[in-house]
Design a protein around this motif. Structure first.
Motif, PDB file in Angstrom:
ATOM      1  N   PRO A  49       5.552  -0.071  11.909  1.00 15.75           N
ATOM      2  CA  PRO A  49       5.406  -0.625  10.553  1.00 15.75           C
ATOM      3  C   PRO A  49       6.564  -0.159   9.679  1.00 15.75           C
ATOM      4  O   PRO A  49       7.263   0.797  10.018  1.00 15.75           O
ATOM      5  CB  PRO A  49       4.081  -0.042  10.072  1.00 15.75           C
ATOM      6  N   PRO A  50       6.757  -0.812   8.557  1.00 17.78           N
ATOM      7  CA  PRO A  50       7.827  -0.397   7.652  1.00 17.78           C
ATOM      8  C   PRO A  50       7.609   1.046   7.184  1.00 17.78           C
ATOM      9  O   PRO A  50       6.465   1.452   6.990  1.00 17.78           O
ATOM     10  CB  PRO A  50       7.702  -1.360   6.464  1.00 17.78           C
ATOM     11  N   ARG A  92       7.866   2.364   4.404  1.00 16.90           N
ATOM     12  CA  ARG A  92       7.138   2.507   3.129  1.00 16.90           C
ATOM     13  C   ARG A  92       5.635   2.581   3.363  1.00 16.90           C
ATOM     14  O   ARG A  92       4.900   3.158   2.565  1.00 16.90           O
ATOM     15  CB  ARG A  92       7.466   1.349   2.185  1.00 16.90           C
ATOM     16  N   LEU A  93       5.171   1.970   4.458  1.00 15.36           N
ATOM     17  CA  LEU A  93       3.733   2.013   4.716  1.00 15.36           C
ATOM     18  C   LEU A  93       3.288   3.443   5.018  1.00 15.36           C
ATOM     19  O   LEU A  93       2.214   3.872   4.596  1.00 15.36           O
ATOM     20  CB  LEU A  93       3.368   1.090   5.880  1.00 15.36           C
ATOM     21  N   ARG A  94       4.149   4.169   5.726  1.00 15.63           N
ATOM     22  CA  ARG A  94       3.808   5.561   6.026  1.00 15.63           C
ATOM     23  C   ARG A  94       3.612   6.349   4.729  1.00 15.63           C
ATOM     24  O   ARG A  94       2.630   7.069   4.568  1.00 15.63           O
ATOM     25  CB  ARG A  94       4.919   6.192   6.865  1.00 15.63           C
ATOM     26  N   SER A 154       2.908   5.205   1.831  1.00 18.80           N
ATOM     27  CA  SER A 154       1.752   4.694   1.107  1.00 18.80           C
ATOM     28  C   SER A 154       0.443   5.226   1.704  1.00 18.80           C
ATOM     29  O   SER A 154      -0.454   5.671   0.988  1.00 18.80           O
ATOM     30  CB  SER A 154       1.802   3.165   1.154  1.00 18.80           C
ATOM     31  N   VAL A 155       0.362   5.180   3.026  1.00 18.56           N
ATOM     32  CA  VAL A 155      -0.858   5.652   3.686  1.00 18.56           C
ATOM     33  C   VAL A 155      -1.042   7.153   3.466  1.00 18.56           C
ATOM     34  O   VAL A 155      -2.120   7.618   3.073  1.00 18.56           O
ATOM     35  CB  VAL A 155      -0.796   5.359   5.199  1.00 18.56           C
ATOM     36  N   LEU A 156       0.015   7.904   3.698  1.00 22.98           N
ATOM     37  CA  LEU A 156      -0.137   9.356   3.582  1.00 22.98           C
ATOM     38  C   LEU A 156      -0.404   9.759   2.139  1.00 22.98           C
ATOM     39  O   LEU A 156      -1.165  10.699   1.881  1.00 22.98           O
ATOM     40  CB  LEU A 156       1.100  10.062   4.148  1.00 22.98           C
ATOM     41  N   ALA A 172      -2.083   7.945  -0.040  1.00 23.86           N
ATOM     42  CA  ALA A 172      -3.478   7.618  -0.308  1.00 23.86           C
ATOM     43  C   ALA A 172      -4.412   8.637   0.335  1.00 23.86           C
ATOM     44  O   ALA A 172      -5.429   9.024  -0.244  1.00 23.86           O
ATOM     45  CB  ALA A 172      -3.787   6.212   0.209  1.00 23.86           C
ATOM     46  N   VAL A 173      -4.055   9.076   1.520  1.00 21.40           N
ATOM     47  CA  VAL A 173      -4.901  10.062   2.200  1.00 21.40           C
ATOM     48  C   VAL A 173      -4.853  11.406   1.466  1.00 21.40           C
ATOM     49  O   VAL A 173      -5.874  12.074   1.304  1.00 21.40           O
ATOM     50  CB  VAL A 173      -4.473  10.206   3.671  1.00 21.40           C
ATOM     51  N   GLU A 194      -7.039  11.145  -1.474  1.00 17.90           N
ATOM     52  CA  GLU A 194      -8.445  11.167  -1.103  1.00 17.90           C
ATOM     53  C   GLU A 194      -8.880  12.568  -0.673  1.00 17.90           C
ATOM     54  O   GLU A 194      -9.982  13.007  -0.987  1.00 17.90           O
ATOM     55  CB  GLU A 194      -8.688  10.164   0.022  1.00 17.90           C
ATOM     56  N   PHE A 213      -3.128  14.660   9.476  1.00 21.50           N
ATOM     57  CA  PHE A 213      -3.113  13.201   9.396  1.00 21.50           C
ATOM     58  C   PHE A 213      -1.741  12.578   9.664  1.00 21.50           C
ATOM     59  O   PHE A 213      -1.659  11.555  10.344  1.00 21.50           O
ATOM     60  CB  PHE A 213      -3.675  12.718   8.052  1.00 21.50           C
ATOM     61  N   TYR A 267      -1.062   9.568  12.222  1.00 20.40           N
ATOM     62  CA  TYR A 267      -0.423   8.303  11.845  1.00 20.40           C
ATOM     63  C   TYR A 267       0.788   8.017  12.731  1.00 20.40           C
ATOM     64  O   TYR A 267       0.947   6.924  13.259  1.00 20.40           O
ATOM     65  CB  TYR A 267      -0.016   8.354  10.371  1.00 20.40           C
ATOM     66  N   TYR A 286      -0.482  -1.167  13.754  1.00 19.42           N
ATOM     67  CA  TYR A 286       0.205  -2.236  13.016  1.00 19.42           C
ATOM     68  C   TYR A 286       0.505  -3.419  13.943  1.00 19.42           C
ATOM     69  O   TYR A 286       0.372  -4.582  13.548  1.00 19.42           O
ATOM     70  CB  TYR A 286       1.486  -1.687  12.401  1.00 19.42           C
ATOM     71  N   GLU A 341       0.294  -5.144   6.635  1.00 15.94           N
ATOM     72  CA  GLU A 341       0.504  -3.845   5.984  1.00 15.94           C
ATOM     73  C   GLU A 341      -0.722  -3.430   5.187  1.00 15.94           C
ATOM     74  O   GLU A 341      -1.161  -2.284   5.251  1.00 15.94           O
ATOM     75  CB  GLU A 341       1.699  -3.940   5.031  1.00 15.94           C
ATOM     76  N   GLN A 370      -3.095  -0.182   6.063  1.00 14.50           N
ATOM     77  CA  GLN A 370      -3.398   0.889   5.106  1.00 14.50           C
ATOM     78  C   GLN A 370      -4.907   1.110   4.999  1.00 14.50           C
ATOM     79  O   GLN A 370      -5.398   2.236   5.000  1.00 14.50           O
ATOM     80  CB  GLN A 370      -2.826   0.528   3.734  1.00 14.50           C
ATOM     81  N   TYR A 401      -6.214   3.040   8.021  1.00 17.66           N
ATOM     82  CA  TYR A 401      -5.990   4.486   8.044  1.00 17.66           C
ATOM     83  C   TYR A 401      -6.862   5.215   7.026  1.00 17.66           C
ATOM     84  O   TYR A 401      -7.288   6.347   7.266  1.00 17.66           O
ATOM     85  CB  TYR A 401      -4.503   4.805   7.882  1.00 17.66           C
ATOM     86  N   LEU A 402      -7.142   4.565   5.909  1.00 16.47           N
ATOM     87  CA  LEU A 402      -8.072   5.213   4.990  1.00 16.47           C
ATOM     88  C   LEU A 402      -9.457   5.314   5.625  1.00 16.47           C
ATOM     89  O   LEU A 402     -10.162   6.307   5.479  1.00 16.47           O
ATOM     90  CB  LEU A 402      -8.148   4.443   3.671  1.00 16.47           C
ATOM     91  N   PHE A 441      -9.459   8.064   8.096  1.00 14.82           N
ATOM     92  CA  PHE A 441      -9.573   9.360   7.425  1.00 14.82           C
ATOM     93  C   PHE A 441     -11.013   9.625   6.982  1.00 14.82           C
ATOM     94  O   PHE A 441     -11.556  10.701   7.196  1.00 14.82           O
ATOM     95  CB  PHE A 441      -8.627   9.397   6.218  1.00 14.82           C
TER      96      PHE A 441
END
Lengths: 251, 201
Positions: free
Chosen positions: A68-69, A71-73, A75-77, A79-80, A83, B33, B37, B45, B59, B63, B66-67, B70
């Motif tokens: 994946p791009p 930027r997704l990494r 974004s995901v990390l 958000a995690v 959280e 995490f 990932y 993906y 995308e 996302q 993965y949430l 988690f």
């Protein structure tokens, strides 16, 4: 399969196995998924079959690997991390056992609708017992009044990972829809709550689960027959644009 | 196993590394995490992109996946399957949910229609099967009857329900169910994917 077995059961076991296989591919319609889920509860062999076929299905994605791009990494990390930080806050109130007992339902459940929603009859009870409880979000006076009303009736249901509680008070002409442990709506979409009266839907606002998946919404219920929740484009719609995945009838 | 960060043609991440990271996350170690990932994102993906055929949506869904991983890590049960299998299960479910809630469903149906006029196997799944591990899958798929493989691919990779598979192929629902079941059972045998219970070592 023998004729008697066929006569006794709506589906013979071989047919159920076919549904289990399709379930491993997420290829079932909601009605069939409900049948499978009920069968899986009683059949360890089919649970093993499902687990095993899910592995096989996952192997079908071998060879499709696509990085994946970057930027997704991020974004995901991000958000995690957010959280994880949120989870360090105190946990929300647990559900009140008084509500979970006492299956004296005066309220009926009706019909409910596809979209992957299966309402277990045993998960749905109504009681007159309502206890005000602390809540992480801002308390709203009207919500507390409904929850504390003498005539409050509570319905409980589950939807996916969410515990759903609808508390209806005729004297307050309102209901409160509460969810716990609900996944956020897919991006670009929102859950929207509707008050239903004589076949017409009026928006009661969006249902946006917080970090812990909790949310509650006041639902005007003057002359209403029930309430429903749909998935709508982000920000909500004037009228429902999809079938409800959750609907409850006050009758 | 050593490093598992994957490149476009890198080795598939080790199941063990994924499992260790997932169990660590389940135990409350959010610092595990990123490794989780990195070890799985190309597969997640790639699968989601294949089902949705739209990078932007893929995308978004990745996302969400993965949430969910988690949040639900603690519900992963190693006795019921592998860690990558569990993550890919969540990914696939979310991808097909998106497909089915999408307004573009009718467009996709049209696309299937036109594709089905070519009497060849789904080209996208064929050309996508590249790496080393993929050879086993390709070989297994090749041994499936074309009909069974087609039904399984339509269901898993295109996100069709069995009812849609039947209608797309113009066959009775019962036939579609049988092809999907027999196809999956045959694949399981050919690929040796019996249930991967965790061994106590």
């Amino acid at each position: 399969m023998s004729e008697d077995r066929r006569n006794r059961d709506p589906l013979d076991h071989e047919e159920l196995e076919s549904l289990v296989a399709a379930s491993a591919l997420d290829a079932l319609d909601p009605d069939d998924q409900t049948v499978v889920d009920a069968h899986l509860a009683d059949c360890p062999g089919c649970r093993d079959l499902l687990d095993s076929l899910r592995e096989t299905a996952a192997d079908l994605s071998t060879g499709l690997e696509t990085p994946p791009p970057p930027r997704l990494r991020e974004s995901v990390l991000g958000a995690v991390r957010a959280e994880a930080a949120a989870q360090e806050q105190p946990a929300p109130a647990t559900s009140d056992p008084a509500r979970a007992e006492a299956p004296s339902s005066r309220l009926s459940r009706r019909a409910l609708i596809g979209g992957g929603f299966a309402l277990a009859a045993s998960a749905l009870v109504a009681t007159g017992v309502v206890v005000a409880r602390p809540w992480r979000s801002e308390e709203e006076k009207d919500i507390d009044q409904v929850l504390d009303a003498q005539d409050a009736r509570t319905y409980r249901a589950t939807w996916k990972s969410a515990q759903v509680t609808l508390t209806h008070s005729s004297s307050r002409s309102s209901s409160v829809l509460e969810v716990e442990g609900m996944d956020p709506a897919p991006s670009g979409r929102d859950y929207q709550v509707w008050s239903l009266a004589k076949g017409k839907a009026a928006s009661a606002g969006l249902l946006r689960p917080g970090e812990n998946g909790d949310a509650r919404v006041l639902v005007p219920a003057d002359a209403a027959d029930g309430a429903a929740v749909t998935l709508e484009p982000s920000g909500g719609s004037e009228q429902p644009t999809s079938d409800p995945f959750l609907a409850l009838d006050y009758s | 196993m050593t490093s598992t960060s994957e490149g476009p043609a890198g080795d598939p991440p080790s199941t063990d590394v994924v499992r260790e990271a997932l169990l660590a996350v389940a135990a409350g170690d959010a610092d595990a995490f990123p490794a989780l990932y990195d070890a799985t994102s190309a597969r997640v993906y790639g699968l989601v992109l294949r089902v949705l055929r739209d990078p932007a949506q893929a995308e978004e869904v990745t996302q969400e996946v993965y949430l969910e991983v988690f949040r639900r890590a603690a519900s992963f049960d190693p006795s019921r399957g592998s860690a990558p299998g569990w993550i890919l299960m969540l990914a696939h479910r979310r991808a097909v949910d998106r497909v089915r809630s999408s307004q573009s469903q009718s467009d996709r149906d049209v696309a299937y229609e036109s594709r089905s006029h070519t009497e060849e196997p789904d080209p996208t799944s064929e050309e996508a099967l590249g790496g080393l591990e993929a050879q086993q899958v390709r070989s297994a798929l090749a041994q499936l009857s074309e009909r069974q493989g087609e039904a399984v691919r339509l269901a898993y990779l295109d996100g069709l329900t069995h009812t849609q598979v039947a209608s797309h192929l113009g066959i009775p629902l019962g036939t579609a169910k049988t092809r999907i079941r027999d196809g999956l059972l045959t694949l399981r045998r050919l690929m040796g994917t019996t249930q991967r219970r965790e061994e106590e070592s």
